[in-house]
Enzyme design. Structure first.
Site, PDB file in Angstrom:
ATOM      1  CB  CYS A  37      -0.992  -0.305   1.222  1.00 10.51           C
ATOM      2  SG  CYS A  37      -1.920   1.433   1.533  1.00 10.51           S
ATOM      3  CB  THR A  39      -0.385   3.662   4.395  1.00 12.58           C
ATOM      4  OG1 THR A  39      -0.733   2.318   4.114  1.00 12.58           O
ATOM      5  CG2 THR A  39      -1.470   4.753   3.897  1.00 12.58           C
ATOM      6  CG  HIS A  42       3.197   7.757   3.091  1.00 13.06           C
ATOM      7  ND1 HIS A  42       2.432   7.414   1.837  1.00 13.06           N
ATOM      8  CD2 HIS A  42       3.333   9.083   2.875  1.00 13.06           C
ATOM      9  CE1 HIS A  42       2.077   8.388   1.310  1.00 13.06           C
ATOM     10  NE2 HIS A  42       2.534   9.656   1.720  1.00 13.06           N
ATOM     11  CG  HIS A  61      -2.795  -2.256   5.601  1.00  9.66           C
ATOM     12  ND1 HIS A  61      -1.738  -1.507   5.433  1.00  9.66           N
ATOM     13  CD2 HIS A  61      -3.578  -1.840   4.783  1.00  9.66           C
ATOM     14  CE1 HIS A  61      -1.890  -0.565   4.542  1.00  9.66           C
ATOM     15  NE2 HIS A  61      -3.269  -0.651   3.971  1.00  9.66           N
ATOM     16  CB  CYS A  94     -13.874   4.474  23.070  1.00  9.37           C
ATOM     17  SG  CYS A  94     -13.844   4.698  21.575  1.00  9.37           S
ATOM     18  CB  ILE A 170      -6.312   4.854  -4.573  1.00  3.57           C
ATOM     19  CG1 ILE A 170      -5.556   3.862  -3.616  1.00  3.57           C
ATOM     20  CG2 ILE A 170      -7.312   5.677  -4.277  1.00  3.57           C
ATOM     21  CD1 ILE A 170      -6.459   3.181  -2.931  1.00  3.57           C
ATOM     22  CD  GLU A 190      -1.286  10.438 -13.851  1.00  2.00           C
ATOM     23  OE1 GLU A 190      -1.704  10.082 -12.890  1.00  2.00           O
ATOM     24  OE2 GLU A 190      -0.082  10.401 -14.063  1.00  2.00           O
TER      25      GLU A 190
HETATM   26 ZN   LIG Z   1      -3.895  -0.028   1.853  1.00  3.12          ZN
HETATM   27 ZN   LIG Z   2     -12.986   2.452  20.707  1.00  7.79          ZN
END
Ligand SMILES: [Zn+2]
Ligand SMILES: [Zn+2]
Length: 336
Positions: A37, A39, A42, A61, A94, A170, A190
């Site tokens: 990915c 990320t 990054h 992930h 939470c 993406i 693009e």
């Molecule tokens: Zn991802």
């Molecule tokens: Zn939570």
């Protein structure tokens, strides 16, 4: 177990890493594929991804795999099930979890570490995939689920004119989704010609190179009166600025591309006021995994179009460093 581990800035190695603990409500999955990915790139360079992290930690992930063991309270999964996992899970208790904002959880319990032989997410984060969907294609469920969240926020109506900025994996998926959603014009901005070309296959209708053409002039020349929706998929200062400029009257802009932490962009409130802009940002994938699996399983969305290459874990370091093949689509790390 074998894992692709981040040890610090630009220090990523394949190494032995402790297996994650299987909890009573957990499902142990032998990972088959994990996507690389943006990320992860990054994080490799020491920038923030979607979550803070403490090295050493495996990256990745976007996983698909097969169930090899289940915790004793697990009821919906058994050994041998083919699955994908939502990488993020909240505490469930939470304020944010209870108020339908699980992605805003203050006590985030975990994130899947997918460049590894095994992961153990809670049952609530695991999704069955149908027999006819390959594990290879199913590995796109997580990035697609993030796109679906972005698309929900963009809220494309039948006949809308949409601009998608940036044709990475993406942006390409967004073009396809806008096409499925019934946009009348899908305008791609693009700089690279081959990426503009491939956007045709996903349903784009107008292609603009912002380095050589004036975006607004080209749009007007094509008889388009108003841009209703803008999806920004780069996260750079210049492309975010383009998003504001190209947005028409009463338009919605979704900032999907991940910007650098602490980096500001030029924002002109008067421009937003005169055009009555709606500006939204999109963060991860609350409640969209099931729909992503359904789309991947349908004839509407062909995942293989978006996969550029399959690599081994040992090759992941080079890919993170160079993004050689990630520029042209999703790179999948094959983990056996
Ligand atoms: Zn991802
Ligand atoms: Zn939570």
């Amino acid at each position: 177990m074998k894992a692709g581990v981040y040890y610090g800035v630009e220090d990523f190695r394949v190494a032995e890493f402790p297996e994650p603990e299987l909890k009573e409500d957990g499902v142990k999955i032998a990972v088959k594929y994990c996507g690389v990915c943006g990320t992860d790139v990054h994080k490799f360079h020491g920038q923030c991804g979607s979550h803070p992290m403490k090295p050493p930690v495996p990256l990745g992930h976007e996983v698909s795999g097969v169930v090899v063991e289940t915790g004793k309270h697990v009821t919906h999964f058994k050994v041998g099930d083919r699955v994908v996992a939502d990488p993020n899970w909240g505490c469930g208790a939470c304020f944010f979890c209870k108020n339908n904002m699980p992605h805003m959880c203050e006590n985030g319990k975990g994130v899947v570490k997918g460049f590894a032989q095994y992961i153990c997410p809670p049952e609530s984060n695991v999704y069955h995939i149908p027999d006819h969907l390959s594990l290879r294609e199913a590995a796109l469920a997580e990035p697609l689920s993030c796109c679906l969240h972005g698309m929900d926020l963009l809220d494309v109506k039948l006949g809308d004119v949409v601009v998608v900025i940036g044709m990475g994996m993406i942006g390409s998926m967004m073009v396809k989704l806008c096409s499925i959603a019934g946009a009348s014009h899908i305008i791609v901005i693009e700089t690279q010609e081959n990426k503009r070309e491939s956007a045709k296959d996903y349903g784009a209708t107008l292609f603009i190179n912002p380095n050589v053409e004036n975006v607004e002039t080209v749009i007007a020349q094509n008889g388009i009166q108003n841009v209703d929706k803008v999806m920004e998929c780069v996260g750079a200062k210049v492309t975010m600025r383009t998003a504001f400029e190209v947005a028409g009257k009463c338009a919605t802009i979704v900032l999907f591309g991940l910007g650098k932490e602490g980096e500001a962009i030029d924002f002109y409130p008067y421009e937003a006021f005169r055009k009555e802009l709606t500006i939204r940002a999109s963060y991860v994938n609350p409640h969209t995994m099931e729909r992503a699996v359904r789309l991947l399983s349908s004839n509407q969305f062909s995942a293989s179009m978006f996969i550029s290459k399959e690599i081994q874990l040992e090759e992941a370091e080079v890919e993170l460093r160079t993004q050689k093949d990630s520029r042209y689509g999703k790179v999948l790390v094959h983990i056996s």
